[in-house]
Enzyme design. Sequence first.
Site, PDB file in Angstrom:
ATOM      1  N   ASP A  83       0.811  -1.214   0.000  1.00 16.86           N
ATOM      2  CA  ASP A  83       0.000   0.000   0.000  1.00 16.86           C
ATOM      3  C   ASP A  83       0.852   1.276   0.000  1.00 16.86           C
ATOM      4  O   ASP A  83       1.337   1.699   1.041  1.00 16.86           O
ATOM      5  CB  ASP A  83      -0.918  -0.013   1.230  1.00 16.86           C
ATOM      6  N   ASP A 283      -1.710   5.069  -5.617  1.00 21.43           N
ATOM      7  CA  ASP A 283      -2.099   4.308  -4.440  1.00 21.43           C
ATOM      8  C   ASP A 283      -2.240   2.825  -4.751  1.00 21.43           C
ATOM      9  O   ASP A 283      -3.287   2.367  -5.196  1.00 21.43           O
ATOM     10  CB  ASP A 283      -3.421   4.863  -3.902  1.00 21.43           C
TER      11      ASP A 283
END
Length: 427
Positions: A83, A283
């Site tokens: 992440d 992201d």
Amino acid sequence: MADSEMDKKGQLMFVLVLALSFRGCSSAANLQQSMRKQTLSPDAIRFGSSVLFQIQGKVYPDGYYYVSLNVGQPPKPYYLDIDTGSDLTWLQCDAPCSSCTEAPHPLYRPNNNLVFCKDPLCSSFNLPGDHKCETPEDQCDYEVEYADHCSSLGVLVKDIFPLQFTNGSLLRPRLAFGCGYDQLVSDANSYPPTDGVLGLGKGKSSIVLQLHDLGLTRNVIGHCFSGRGGGFLFFGEDFVPSSGVVWTPMLPSSLNKHYSPGPTELIFGGQPTGVKGLSVVFDSGSSYSYFNSQAYQAFLSLVRKDLIGKPLREAHDDPTLPVCWKGTKLFKSICHVKDYFKPIVLSFQNGREAQLEIPPEAYLIIASRGTVCLGILNGTEVGLENLNIIGDIWLQDKMVIYDNEKQQIGWTPADCDRLPKFETTLL
Ligand SMILES: *[C@@H]1O[C@H](CO)[C@@H](O)[C@H](O)[C@H]1NC(C)=O
Ligand SMILES: *[C@@H]1O[C@H](CO)[C@@H](O)[C@H](O)[C@H]1NC(C)=O
């Protein structure tokens, strides 16, 4: 808002809000060559080396990419969701756990290795209200809240991360991470079934920054997600190609806490769309990409216009992907439909212009029922307001590099199926 929406979407692991928080084909040979050069540069030797991980997972239907990381002594393996939209790495943790989701491995067990408030690392976390330290002897609590309203609450611990460096050394640095004993998820069924999250954002709690501060590696992160699933991830700069990478400056943390390239223009099929000044973030914790209302509306009407007179009919049969088309036969591969769609280009204008090209195969998905669906969703519907998210789907089959030392983001087409080799004998 849309908790029920979020349930439908699932797999939305990008992050924002709280202090910290907010996831072809050429050049393998080039890659190896340039890597060799880099490994040998005196600078690289002086500043340590790199770590390479094999990635598993896929955009569809898995919805996430993850690595297996060993933690502890003796080391135990954990699967961590990659992440770049959040900073803190955490493991589901038997502290005991009041609310953990199903995990592939036994929960991590802390053993007298808490981080206390007096540790400088703790103060860099900027904890909100309830979790503030009262005395230096308190344990250092953390809470991460993600943009999909999921969160993880726990305490910071330090443990050994055995890492094989590219120069041949196996080191065992002690790094701080979260031991999460209270996870709030909107829908446990759609939550990635991992043991935790590998937070690779640019904030202070990042384990790559910790490795950097120990003098072990440069604060550079790269990932290569294969469209066929899998790929590789690295820390350090040994695998960054010395040419062929398009670089754009990242906005400073004072302007954006996430990896953001600054104002962005949307180009479709080689034509300007009139959509400019978008705020976007890279992201890898989000499987799909998200446009704000204006960009989504503009993009959707251009796509629909192009499909007039083509043998595709709009179909609504995938609960997670709202915009899909059926053909006269079931689609088995993107190759059968990609010619009906045009490429997207994101043009970043921060300093010199840089373009991120997204071919149809990196924004379309062949869903389980043989329809072709858009892997770009309406961010306004999930409460993202004006933020646009570059999720895993757009990042496939590229090497994407977050260079926190030079404050720039780079990308280049790459064969992510081939793990780059490194030759320890060279040193
Ligand atoms: C390899 O790199 C590590 C991490 O940067 C460093 O600590 C170690 O001394 C290096 N080993 C050799 C043999 O150069
Ligand atoms: C996107 O979502 C918002 C909020 O639900 C809605 O008002 C808007 O019409 C949607 N846009 C499109 C193009 O569907």
